[in-house]
Design a protein around this motif. Structure first.
Motif, PDB file in Angstrom:
ATOM      1  N   CYS A 307     -43.810  12.397  62.041  1.00 16.56           N
ATOM      2  CA  CYS A 307     -43.903  11.228  61.148  1.00 16.56           C
ATOM      3  C   CYS A 307     -45.014  11.379  60.108  1.00 16.56           C
ATOM      4  O   CYS A 307     -46.130  11.758  60.437  1.00 16.56           O
ATOM      5  N   ILE A 308     -44.682  11.071  58.854  1.00 16.55           N
ATOM      6  CA  ILE A 308     -45.700  11.103  57.794  1.00 16.55           C
ATOM      7  C   ILE A 308     -46.063   9.679  57.359  1.00 16.55           C
ATOM      8  O   ILE A 308     -46.660   9.471  56.311  1.00 16.55           O
ATOM      9  N   CYS A 310     -44.367   6.963  56.222  1.00 14.91           N
ATOM     10  CA  CYS A 310     -43.902   6.436  54.935  1.00 14.91           C
ATOM     11  C   CYS A 310     -43.448   4.983  55.053  1.00 14.91           C
ATOM     12  O   CYS A 310     -43.311   4.289  54.051  1.00 14.91           O
ATOM     13  N   GLY A 311     -43.160   4.537  56.262  1.00 14.71           N
ATOM     14  CA  GLY A 311     -42.753   3.138  56.469  1.00 14.71           C
ATOM     15  C   GLY A 311     -41.283   2.871  56.207  1.00 14.71           C
ATOM     16  O   GLY A 311     -40.815   1.741  56.364  1.00 14.71           O
ATOM     17  N   CYS A 313     -38.614   3.598  57.811  1.00 12.52           N
ATOM     18  CA  CYS A 313     -37.782   3.178  58.949  1.00 12.52           C
ATOM     19  C   CYS A 313     -37.874   1.669  59.159  1.00 12.52           C
ATOM     20  O   CYS A 313     -36.970   1.073  59.745  1.00 12.52           O
ATOM     21  N   ILE A 336     -40.398   3.816  64.425  1.00 10.55           N
ATOM     22  CA  ILE A 336     -41.465   4.728  64.879  1.00 10.55           C
ATOM     23  C   ILE A 336     -42.443   3.963  65.770  1.00 10.55           C
ATOM     24  O   ILE A 336     -43.011   4.524  66.718  1.00 10.55           O
ATOM     25  N   CYS A 367     -35.232   8.800  57.286  1.00 12.34           N
ATOM     26  CA  CYS A 367     -36.515   9.404  57.670  1.00 12.34           C
ATOM     27  C   CYS A 367     -36.724  10.755  56.972  1.00 12.34           C
ATOM     28  O   CYS A 367     -35.927  11.669  57.145  1.00 12.34           O
ATOM     29  N   SER A 369     -38.871  12.929  57.622  1.00 18.82           N
ATOM     30  CA  SER A 369     -39.363  13.949  58.553  1.00 18.82           C
ATOM     31  C   SER A 369     -38.255  14.436  59.480  1.00 18.82           C
ATOM     32  O   SER A 369     -38.517  15.161  60.432  1.00 18.82           O
ATOM     33  N   LEU A 373     -34.724   8.991  65.033  1.00 19.63           N
ATOM     34  CA  LEU A 373     -35.450   7.894  65.689  1.00 19.63           C
ATOM     35  C   LEU A 373     -34.559   7.138  66.668  1.00 19.63           C
ATOM     36  O   LEU A 373     -34.967   6.795  67.778  1.00 19.63           O
TER      37      LEU A 373
END
Ligand code: SF4
Ligand code: SF4
Length: 530
Positions: A307-308, A310-311, A313, A336, A367, A369, A373
Motif C-alpha cells: 500500500c502507498i 493513496c486512499g 480504496c 486497507i 488499487c 499497488s 483487497l
C-alpha cells in the motif's frame, strides 16, 4: 456495551446523517472522473503490476534493504532508530524532546503517528504536538481522528470548520473556504518558527541513498523538516524502496490515484542532516515495525504492505461512502483499514468492519499497488468466523438448508406465502408489486437481519416457476445460452430474469434454465464459511 452493539449504533448514526453519505458519494463520482483523466494515455494495469513487483522485491529483500538504508542514512549524518512497536517509537521521541528541552513539535501528516497515538503520548510528558496539515489541524481542534488516508477531515463541512476556527480565533469567521484557509495559514505559520522539533512521515525510505521522499500538497512537511533545528522522520518499515528510480515510478502513480493530480504541489527529497541557519540540523529517523514483520509473514495478507496510502480504496467503496471512515475503519480506513486493523490492532477490533465489506471489488479494481483487497478481506472473514463463529441461524441455513436444493427451494416457496404479515409496500420502489420486510418476529429469525435495514420480500412466484411459461419464439437462434439466475433473480427479483430473456431473444439468442441449479454459495462465503 459490546463491540457489536457499539458498532451498530455507529452505523445507525452514520445512516441517519444522509448529508455525509451524499457528500461522499458525490466526491467518489468526481474522483473517478479526475482519476480517469489523470491516467489518460497511460497503461494503469502495467503500471500497477510494476509497482506491485517493486514492493514484492522489497518484501523479499527487506532485511538487506533495511540494513542498507540504515548504513547510508548514518553515513549522511542521520541517526536511525528501529522501533519494534509504536510505544518504543514514541518513547524515542519523548526522550529526544526531553534531551533537547523541547516543548513544541510541529507535525506534518503522518498516519503512523496516528497509529502510535503520538500526540497523546507526548502530552502526557508536557510536550505539545501541533498538527500543521490543514485537515489534521481541524481534527486536532475537533478532538477527532482522520476519516480518510489522504483527506483526513473529509467528513467535516465548511460550516463546522468555521465554528471550530471561530472558537480558536475568538471571533466569528465566515464559512468561506478561502478565508478559512487564510486563517489557518497565518495561525499555523508561527508554529514552525516556535517549534523545537519538526516531525514528518516519509513516503519513501530510499535504501541506496539513506534519504527520504515526501509527496505532499500543502508544503507544511517542507516547513516542518526545514525550520526547526531537529527533524524527526516517523515511518513504517514498509516504506522502503530500493532506489530513486523505484520511488519515482511510485510517484507517477500516487498523485494520479489519490487525487487525480499528475503531480502533487511538493515532492521533497531529503538526505541526511542538512545545514540550517549556519548550524547543522539533526535528523532522527524512527523506523517502526509495529506488526509489519508479522504481516509480511502472512502469505494471504502480506500484499497489503504494498500500500502507498493513496486512499482510493475508500473513495470508491460503497460501504465507506455510506457510513464514512469513522465507522468503516479504525486508524486506517476502508478496505486497507480492514486489513491493517486486523494486524495492527487485532482481529477482535476488525471483526465488525470485516463483515461490513459487501465484496464489490471496487477497491481491488482501483488499487495502484495491485493489492487484491477484497480477496484478503474474504480471507479475514474466514478467520473471523473461525475465531468467533457464524451464529446458529447462519450455520443451520448454510449447512443444513441451502446445501439441500429440494429442501431449500420448498422452504423459499413456503416462506413466500407465509411472509405476507411481515411485509410492507416499499417506499422507494416504483413497482406496485415490490414489498419489503422491515421487522421479522424474533422467533423466526435473529432481529439483527432487519433491525437496521430493509429486506426485499420473496417474490410471489419464483423465476424457476415461471420460466416454462415465458414464450421464446425463436425459429433458428444464433446461440442457446444457459442462465444461472442465482437466488436474487430466481426468488426475489424474477423480473430481472424475464427482462434478460427479452433482451437475449431480441438478439436471436435462446435462453435455457437448468432447473437443477442451486445457490452459488456466496452468502456462506461472505459469512466466512469457506
Ligand atoms: S470489496 Fe468491500 S472494501 Fe472493497 S470496495 Fe467493495 S465493499 Fe468496499
Ligand atoms: S490499498 Fe491500494 S487503493 Fe487502498 S490506499 Fe493502499 S494503495 Fe491506495
Amino acid at each position: 456495551m459490546g463491540t457489536n452493539t457499539t458498532y451498530k449504533k455507529d452505523v445507525e448514526q452514520a445512516i441517519a446523517n444522509p448529508k455525509l453519505s451524499e457528500a461522499l458519494h458525490l466526491f467518489g463520482d468526481n474522483y473517478l472522473i479526475a482519476r480517469e483523466k489523470a491516467y489518460e494515455g497511460l497503461d494503469f494495469e502495467a503500471m500497477r503490476t510494476e509497482l506491485g513487483d517493486i514492493k514484492d522485491i522489497v518484501r523479499l529483500n527487506r532485511e538487506e534493504l533495511l540494513a542498507e538504508f540504515v548504513k547510508n542514512a548514518e553515513a549522511a549524518g542521520s541517526k536511525v532508530f528501529i522501533a519494534k512497536d509504536v510505544h518504543e517509537a514514541n518513547e524515542y521521541v519523548i526522550n529526544l524532546a526531553k534531551e533537547k528541552n523541547a516543548k513544541l513539535i510541529a507535525k506534518s501528516k503522518s498516519m503512523v503517528s496516528e497509529e502510535a497515538h503520538f500526540n497523546k503520548a507526548l502530552e502526557a510528558h508536557g510536550i505539545r504536538a501541533s498538527e500543521t496539515d490543514l485537515g489534521e489541524w481541524i481534527l486536532q481542534l475537533a478532538g477527532q481522528r482522520p476519516s480518510h488516508l489522504v483527506m483526513p477531515a473529509i467528513h467535516m463541512f465548511k460550516e463546522e470548520v468555521a465554528e471550530l476556527f471561530s472558537k480558536e480565533a475568538g471571533e466569528t469567521l465566515s464559512p468561506e473556504i478561502k478565508s478559512l484557509v487564510d486563517y489557518a495559514r497565518v495561525r499555523l505559520r508561527q508554529e514552525y518558527f516556535d517549534a523545537d522539533i519538526g516531525l514528518t512521515g516519509a513516503n519513501f525510505l530510499i535504501a541506496n541513498t539513506g534519504g527520504i521522499g515526501l509527496v505532499t500538497n500543502e508544503g507544511n512537511a517542507r516547513l516542518c523538516s526545514t525550520l526547526p533545528k531537529v527533524h524527526v522522520v516517523f515511518a513504517g518499515i514498509h516504506k522502503l524502496v530500493r532506489n530513486m528510480e523505484d520511488a519515482i515510478k511510485i510517484t507517477r502513480l500516487l498523485p494520479r490515484n489519490a487525487t487525480g493530480q499528475l503531480l502533487t504541489s511538493y515532492v521533497t527529497w531529503i538526505r541526511g542532516a542538512v545545514p540550517c541557519d549556519g548550524e547543522t540540523k539533526e535528523q532522527h529517523i524512527v523506523l517502526i515495525d509495529g506488526g509489519r514483520s508479522a504481516l509480511y509473514e502472512s502469505p494471504a495478507c502480506r500484499d497489503a504492505l504494498r500500500c502507498i496510502q493513496c486512499g482510493a480504496c475508500a473513495n470508491v467503496c460503497p460501504v465507506y461512502q455510506t457510513v464514512g471512515g469513522h465507522v468503516f475503519g479504525s486508524t486506517y480506513i476502508s478496505a486497507i483499514g480492514v486489513i491493517l486493523t486486523a494486524f495492527y490492532e487485532g482481529l477482535d477490533k476488525a471483526k465488525e468492519i470485516t463483515r461490513a465489506c459487501i465484496g464489490c471489488r471496487s477497491c481491488s479494481a482501483v488499487c495502484p499497488s495491485n493489492i487484491d483487497l477484497e480477496e484478503i478481506i474474504l480471507h479475514l472473514k474466514e478467520e473471523v468466523t473461525k475465531e468467533y463463529g457464524m451464529g446458529v441461524i447462519k450455520n443451520v441455513a448454510f449447512k443444513a438448508i441451502m446445501k439441500n436444493r429440494g429442501l431449500f427451494h420448498n422452504m423459499v416457496r413456503a416462506a413466500s406465502k407465509l411472509q405476507r404479515p411481515v411485509t410492507h409496500k416499499s417506499r422507494n420502489e416504483s413497482s406496485d408489486q415490490r414489498r419489503i420486510i422491515r421487522h421479522l418476529p424474533m422467533h423466526f429469525m435473529n432481529k439483527d437481519f432487519t433491525e437496521w435495514r430493509d429486506l426485499p420480500s420473496i417474490a410471489p412466484k419464483s423465476f424457476r416457476d415461471m420460466f416454462d411459461t415465458i414464450p421464446q419464439t425463436l425459429f433458428n437462434p444464433d446461440y442457446k445460452v444457459g442462465f444461472f439466475a442465482g437466488c436474487g433473480a430466481d426468488f426475489v427479483y424474477p423480473e430481472v430474469g424475464v427482462s434478460m430473456i427479452k433482451v437475449l431473444n431480441a438478439l436471436n439468442v435462446e435462453v435455457v434454465f437448468p432447473k437443477g441449479q442451486n445457490c452459488c454459495g456466496i452468502p456462506a462465503l461472505y459469512s466466512g464459511d469457506a
